[in-house]
Design a protein around this motif. Sequence first.
Motif, PDB file in Angstrom:
ATOM      1  N   GLU A  19       0.839  -1.200   0.000  1.00  0.00           N
ATOM      2  CA  GLU A  19       0.000   0.000   0.000  1.00  0.00           C
ATOM      3  C   GLU A  19       0.874   1.250   0.000  1.00  0.00           C
ATOM      4  OE1 GLU A  19      -2.488  -0.109   3.415  1.00  0.00           O
ATOM      5  OE2 GLU A  19      -4.101  -1.199   2.401  1.00  0.00           O
ATOM      6  N   GLU A  41      -6.320   0.763 -12.504  1.00  0.00           N
ATOM      7  CA  GLU A  41      -6.100  -0.583 -11.983  1.00  0.00           C
ATOM      8  C   GLU A  41      -5.689  -1.519 -13.119  1.00  0.00           C
ATOM      9  OE1 GLU A  41      -9.562  -1.729  -9.824  1.00  0.00           O
ATOM     10  OE2 GLU A  41      -9.291  -0.210  -8.250  1.00  0.00           O
ATOM     11  N   VAL A  72      -2.947  -2.629  -8.251  1.00  0.00           N
ATOM     12  CA  VAL A  72      -3.988  -3.573  -7.845  1.00  0.00           C
ATOM     13  C   VAL A  72      -5.294  -2.850  -7.537  1.00  0.00           C
ATOM     14  CG1 VAL A  72      -4.635  -5.318  -6.129  1.00  0.00           C
ATOM     15  CG2 VAL A  72      -2.269  -5.179  -6.938  1.00  0.00           C
ATOM     16  N   ARG A  73      -5.170  -1.702  -6.854  1.00  0.00           N
ATOM     17  CA  ARG A  73      -6.393  -1.013  -6.430  1.00  0.00           C
ATOM     18  C   ARG A  73      -6.123   0.470  -6.218  1.00  0.00           C
ATOM     19  NH1 ARG A  73      -9.508  -1.777  -0.606  1.00  0.00           N
ATOM     20  NH2 ARG A  73     -11.164  -0.242  -0.977  1.00  0.00           N
ATOM     21  N   LEU A  74      -7.034   1.308  -6.710  1.00  0.00           N
ATOM     22  CA  LEU A  74      -7.046   2.721  -6.373  1.00  0.00           C
ATOM     23  C   LEU A  74      -8.052   2.903  -5.242  1.00  0.00           C
ATOM     24  CD1 LEU A  74      -7.047   4.386  -9.925  1.00  0.00           C
ATOM     25  CD2 LEU A  74      -5.088   3.852  -8.457  1.00  0.00           C
ATOM     26  N   HIS A  75      -7.582   3.276  -4.078  1.00  0.00           N
ATOM     27  CA  HIS A  75      -8.455   3.338  -2.900  1.00  0.00           C
ATOM     28  C   HIS A  75      -9.381   4.550  -2.911  1.00  0.00           C
ATOM     29  CE1 HIS A  75      -6.436   0.075  -0.595  1.00  0.00           C
ATOM     30  NE2 HIS A  75      -5.371   0.461  -1.289  1.00  0.00           N
ATOM     31  N   VAL A  89      -3.346   3.889  -2.952  1.00  0.00           N
ATOM     32  CA  VAL A  89      -3.166   2.950  -4.057  1.00  0.00           C
ATOM     33  C   VAL A  89      -2.377   1.749  -3.561  1.00  0.00           C
ATOM     34  CG1 VAL A  89      -1.111   4.194  -4.837  1.00  0.00           C
ATOM     35  CG2 VAL A  89      -2.265   2.662  -6.419  1.00  0.00           C
ATOM     36  N   SER A  90      -2.721   0.559  -4.085  1.00  0.00           N
ATOM     37  CA  SER A  90      -1.994  -0.669  -3.757  1.00  0.00           C
ATOM     38  C   SER A  90      -1.314  -1.196  -5.004  1.00  0.00           C
ATOM     39  CB  SER A  90      -2.943  -1.734  -3.201  1.00  0.00           C
ATOM     40  OG  SER A  90      -3.464  -1.341  -1.951  1.00  0.00           O
TER      41      SER A  90
END
Length: 471
Positions: A19, A41, A72-75, A89-90
């Motif tokens: 993260e 993503e 992997v992921r936009l939070h 972001v991860s």
Amino acid sequence: MTATVPGETTASTASTVREFRLPDLGEGLTESEIVQWHIAEGDTVELNQIIADVETAKAVVELPSPYAGVVVRLHEAAGTVVDVGAPIVSFEVRSEVGPEPGRAAPAPVPAPAPALASGPASTPSDAAPARREPNLVGYGAAVEKGGHPQRRSRVLPADGPAGSRGPGMAPPRAERPRSTPPVRKLARDLGIPLDSLAGTGPGSLITRADVLAALAGTAGSPVTDTAAVPSAQGAAPAAGATRIPIKGVRKHTAAAMVASAFTAPHVTEFLTIDVTPTMDLLADLKQSRAFEGTRLTPLALVAKAVCIAVARNPVLNSSWDEEAQEIVQYADVNLGIAAATPRGLLVPNIKAAQSLPLVDLARALGSLTDTARAGKTTPADLTGGTLTMTNIGVFGIDAGTPILNPGEAAILAVGAVRSTPWEYQGAVALRSVLTLSLSFDHRLVDGEQGSRFLADVGTILRNPAMVLAMV
């Protein structure tokens, strides 16, 4: 088939999800807005690739990636205001998990630069020192075993759970309320004890808004449904009213102006002068080859006059250190220029303006204002100012009472140049007239010092040749 050196083999790799948490961009702020994502993503990114534009309370800055890997992921979505330290972001990153049997362990690698924000780190060996993750601003908590940042031990309050202290142990000190250094200074300047406030920020962090709410007598009563709250007169809001969120630069400016107004005792002086000789000089300089291609304005000549006057009145280029009870006088004039932009008021500054010849000062002014209006001002240009000018004349305003930029001793407002009937050589003539408005911090600057500075600026603008007698 690959040849193998005796005693060695290749290392294997594994994927880890990391993260990236929103860092403090070096300004002591508690939140920032994600203006735009430059990734999606599933995208593959490189180390230090620009992944987002982030708006702080001062500027829009580009945020580089601290990892190379796959998104992997936009939070958070674009347009969201995010607290510092929150994950945004991860990434899926690949890392070595260790040498295979028979291979010598690699030589120790020096720890990278300290980090502020990162996700769970891979667990180091018991013998390995704490390591820090790469980071945008180069500081942060060291990572302990298990990948968690080191934290200071919390001190239990005196009325903590039974058995929390051994017999004969002195009662522990109360834990200091959580806040950032700028907020602590603001509270100290306003005389508001932090331990009397309940923090509304992340992890009960006391924010600038909490301090200002306490100052207004509204601490502890946050408004949760503004649409249902009546106005100050007791009536419901008018139909068709538009609500504009207060955030970013405008939020910072509002808080800074309140802090300045309630901290520094302002005094404002005015001087109206005949600047016809300066306007004649301006016309001549525009025809000079030395200024070819340079945007030369009356403000540039006023800025030069200010730099000369500061050399004769250095206390105007200083600040008040409340904690040390000292006046800090600066050698360089980092001249701030207040610029109105679509995002609000910005005050970028020209570093060491006193050392620049007029042509360079004029170019720096033009570049600074153009960059500010385009929203490209860097945090470095917005920090470190020592004295500010604001050009209210561009709006057709003659005079005003400008509020000090927090931490500075003085601000000069430059009014409009107007053709005005004026006494000249014993008769009335049409002359170019300008009003200067100087506000200063009366803790630092006496009335005499402020008046002498303003008079020096006026003397130069009345007759630019007087510079020869002043330098």
